[in-house]
Structure formats: C-alpha cells, structure tokens
Write a protein that holds these residues in place. Structure first.
Motif, PDB file in Angstrom:
ATOM      1  N   UNK A 174    -106.615  11.535 -97.907  1.00 29.92           N
ATOM      2  CA  UNK A 174    -108.031  11.156 -97.952  1.00 29.92           C
ATOM      3  C   UNK A 174    -108.759  11.637 -96.709  1.00 29.92           C
ATOM      4  N   UNK A 175    -110.063  11.660 -96.826  1.00 30.39           N
ATOM      5  CA  UNK A 175    -110.944  11.979 -95.709  1.00 30.39           C
ATOM      6  C   UNK A 175    -111.840  10.759 -95.515  1.00 30.39           C
ATOM      7  N   UNK A 176    -111.833  10.226 -94.299  1.00 33.74           N
ATOM      8  CA  UNK A 176    -112.666   9.074 -93.975  1.00 33.74           C
ATOM      9  C   UNK A 176    -113.794   9.535 -93.069  1.00 33.74           C
ATOM     10  N   UNK A 177    -115.030   9.399 -93.552  1.00 26.44           N
ATOM     11  CA  UNK A 177    -116.188   9.732 -92.738  1.00 26.44           C
ATOM     12  C   UNK A 177    -116.481   8.533 -91.848  1.00 26.44           C
ATOM     13  N   UNK A 178    -116.469   8.762 -90.539  1.00 25.32           N
ATOM     14  CA  UNK A 178    -116.534   7.646 -89.604  1.00 25.32           C
ATOM     15  C   UNK A 178    -117.866   7.523 -88.870  1.00 25.32           C
ATOM     16  N   UNK A 179    -118.635   8.615 -88.755  1.00 24.94           N
ATOM     17  CA  UNK A 179    -119.908   8.536 -88.030  1.00 24.94           C
ATOM     18  C   UNK A 179    -120.762   9.754 -88.321  1.00 24.94           C
ATOM     19  N   UNK A 196    -121.280  20.292 -89.304  1.00 26.98           N
ATOM     20  CA  UNK A 196    -122.685  20.095 -88.969  1.00 26.98           C
ATOM     21  C   UNK A 196    -123.536  20.114 -90.225  1.00 26.98           C
ATOM     22  N   UNK A 197    -124.467  19.183 -90.264  1.00 28.87           N
ATOM     23  CA  UNK A 197    -125.464  19.110 -91.330  1.00 28.87           C
ATOM     24  C   UNK A 197    -126.805  19.095 -90.613  1.00 28.87           C
ATOM     25  N   UNK A 198    -127.504  20.216 -90.698  1.00 26.68           N
ATOM     26  CA  UNK A 198    -128.710  20.412 -89.890  1.00 26.68           C
ATOM     27  C   UNK A 198    -128.339  20.172 -88.432  1.00 26.68           C
ATOM     28  N   UNK A 199    -128.990  19.251 -87.747  1.00 29.61           N
ATOM     29  CA  UNK A 199    -128.669  19.011 -86.336  1.00 29.61           C
ATOM     30  C   UNK A 199    -127.766  17.795 -86.142  1.00 29.61           C
ATOM     31  N   UNK A 200    -127.111  17.359 -87.204  1.00 27.49           N
ATOM     32  CA  UNK A 200    -126.245  16.176 -87.155  1.00 27.49           C
ATOM     33  C   UNK A 200    -124.773  16.558 -87.247  1.00 27.49           C
ATOM     34  N   UNK A 201    -123.958  15.776 -86.574  1.00 24.04           N
ATOM     35  CA  UNK A 201    -122.508  15.950 -86.607  1.00 24.04           C
ATOM     36  C   UNK A 201    -121.940  14.913 -87.571  1.00 24.04           C
ATOM     37  N   UNK A 202    -121.370  15.372 -88.674  1.00 30.11           N
ATOM     38  CA  UNK A 202    -120.709  14.498 -89.646  1.00 30.11           C
ATOM     39  C   UNK A 202    -119.237  14.455 -89.253  1.00 30.11           C
ATOM     40  N   UNK A 203    -118.826  13.327 -88.680  1.00 23.92           N
ATOM     41  CA  UNK A 203    -117.490  13.193 -88.104  1.00 23.92           C
ATOM     42  C   UNK A 203    -116.569  12.506 -89.098  1.00 23.92           C
ATOM     43  N   UNK A 204    -115.380  13.096 -89.265  1.00 23.32           N
ATOM     44  CA  UNK A 204    -114.450  12.552 -90.242  1.00 23.32           C
ATOM     45  C   UNK A 204    -113.017  12.575 -89.714  1.00 23.32           C
ATOM     46  N   UNK A 205    -112.212  11.738 -90.310  1.00 19.56           N
ATOM     47  CA  UNK A 205    -110.798  11.606 -89.960  1.00 19.56           C
ATOM     48  C   UNK A 205    -109.972  12.086 -91.145  1.00 19.56           C
ATOM     49  N   UNK A 206    -109.093  13.040 -90.890  1.00 21.57           N
ATOM     50  CA  UNK A 206    -108.182  13.528 -91.926  1.00 21.57           C
ATOM     51  C   UNK A 206    -106.990  12.595 -92.036  1.00 21.57           C
ATOM     52  N   UNK A 250    -113.787   8.879 -98.469  1.00 26.24           N
ATOM     53  CA  UNK A 250    -114.083   7.486 -98.149  1.00 26.24           C
ATOM     54  C   UNK A 250    -115.140   7.467 -97.052  1.00 26.24           C
ATOM     55  N   UNK A 251    -115.994   6.458 -97.089  1.00 23.37           N
ATOM     56  CA  UNK A 251    -117.074   6.333 -96.103  1.00 23.37           C
ATOM     57  C   UNK A 251    -116.951   5.001 -95.379  1.00 23.37           C
ATOM     58  N   UNK A 252    -116.976   5.047 -94.061  1.00 23.22           N
ATOM     59  CA  UNK A 252    -116.980   3.804 -93.294  1.00 23.22           C
ATOM     60  C   UNK A 252    -118.375   3.192 -93.373  1.00 23.22           C
ATOM     61  N   UNK A 253    -118.426   1.907 -93.153  1.00 22.21           N
ATOM     62  CA  UNK A 253    -119.711   1.214 -93.147  1.00 22.21           C
ATOM     63  C   UNK A 253    -120.624   1.804 -92.063  1.00 22.21           C
ATOM     64  N   UNK A 254    -120.042   2.145 -90.912  1.00 22.14           N
ATOM     65  CA  UNK A 254    -120.819   2.712 -89.811  1.00 22.14           C
ATOM     66  C   UNK A 254    -121.445   4.057 -90.196  1.00 22.14           C
ATOM     67  N   UNK A 273    -127.738  16.455 -98.491  1.00 20.04           N
ATOM     68  CA  UNK A 273    -126.935  17.481 -97.822  1.00 20.04           C
ATOM     69  C   UNK A 273    -125.673  16.878 -97.192  1.00 20.04           C
ATOM     70  N   UNK A 274    -125.766  15.647 -96.649  1.00 23.24           N
ATOM     71  CA  UNK A 274    -124.577  14.994 -96.104  1.00 23.24           C
ATOM     72  C   UNK A 274    -123.500  14.873 -97.181  1.00 23.24           C
ATOM     73  N   UNK A 275    -123.901  14.418 -98.360  1.00 22.17           N
ATOM     74  CA  UNK A 275    -122.929  14.194 -99.435  1.00 22.17           C
ATOM     75  C   UNK A 275    -122.444  15.515-100.045  1.00 22.17           C
ATOM     76  N   UNK A 276    -123.302  16.532-100.082  1.00 23.44           N
ATOM     77  CA  UNK A 276    -122.881  17.851-100.560  1.00 23.44           C
ATOM     78  C   UNK A 276    -121.809  18.442 -99.646  1.00 23.44           C
ATOM     79  N   UNK A 277    -122.051  18.378 -98.332  1.00 16.91           N
ATOM     80  CA  UNK A 277    -121.081  18.906 -97.368  1.00 16.91           C
ATOM     81  C   UNK A 277    -119.770  18.132 -97.455  1.00 16.91           C
ATOM     82  N   UNK A 278    -119.874  16.821 -97.648  1.00 18.36           N
ATOM     83  CA  UNK A 278    -118.673  15.989 -97.764  1.00 18.36           C
ATOM     84  C   UNK A 278    -117.835  16.443 -98.961  1.00 18.36           C
TER      85      UNK A 278
END
Length: 106
Positions: free
Chosen positions: A80-85, A66-76, A6-10, A36-41
């Motif tokens: 489900x896994x919710x990607x929050x930021x 991490x995706x390149x220099x970005x932090x893909x933050x998620x809640x377990x 699941x993906x948050x609007x943020x 790459x964000x969606x592949x890692x997800x």
C-alpha cells in the motif's frame, strides 16, 4: 503490482485547507488543484517509486511527488501507499515532521 492507496487524516486535512484557501479567489481552480492531487496519487498505484525520496528524511520509503507547488508526501508500505502530508514547497517541512514520522511508523 497495483498498490492500495490510503490517506491519513492529516493529508486529507491539508488538502481541505489548501482548497479552502484557493477557493477564496477561484472555486474552479480549487477544484482543479484538488483533482490533481488524486490524479497524481492514482498514477502511483502502478509506479510507486515515481516520486523522489524526501530529502529531509533518511528513509527511502518516505517519498514525494509534486503537484503544482505542493509536495504530496507518501510512505511506501509492502502493498500500500499511505499519503501522510501535503506541504507547500515554500514551507518548512518541520511543521509536519512529527505527523509524517508518526504515520510512517504505523
């Protein structure tokens, strides 16, 4: 067990902002980064604890990869896994802390 993603609007807005910024220099690279964000997800569906615990939070359910220099933050969550930021690694997470906490409590 495969988790539902699941993906948050943020988080989606963060990705869109990143793509818009990169697109100014390279539309091709922007598409690659977004993909790459969606592949890692998707990898997390089968390996939900692959990411590390976010150091700024005292909660083992809030994790990041991490995706390149970005932090893909998620809640377990239970199933489900919710990607929050999505936060650049050089930026302070405090700017996103409220939205992460809000999304995590839902």
């Amino acid at each position: 067990m495969a988790f539902t993603l699941e993906w948050s609007e943020e988080a989606l807005e963060d990705i869109e902002s990143i793509a818009t910024y990169i697109e100014k220099d390279s539309p091709t690279y922007a598409k690659s980064v977004v993909s790459k964000f969606f592949e890692k997800a998707e990898i997390l569906q089968g390996f939900s604890e692959l990411g590390r615990k976010v150091p700024e939070f005292n909660d083992t359910k809030i994790r990041e990869i991490f995706v390149y220099s970005y932090r893909l933050i998620y809640k377990l969550n239970e199933d489900s896994i919710l990607f929050v930021a999505v936060v650049h690694g050089k930026r302070l997470i405090e700017n996103h802390q409220q939205s992460i906490t809000k999304q995590s409590s839902q």
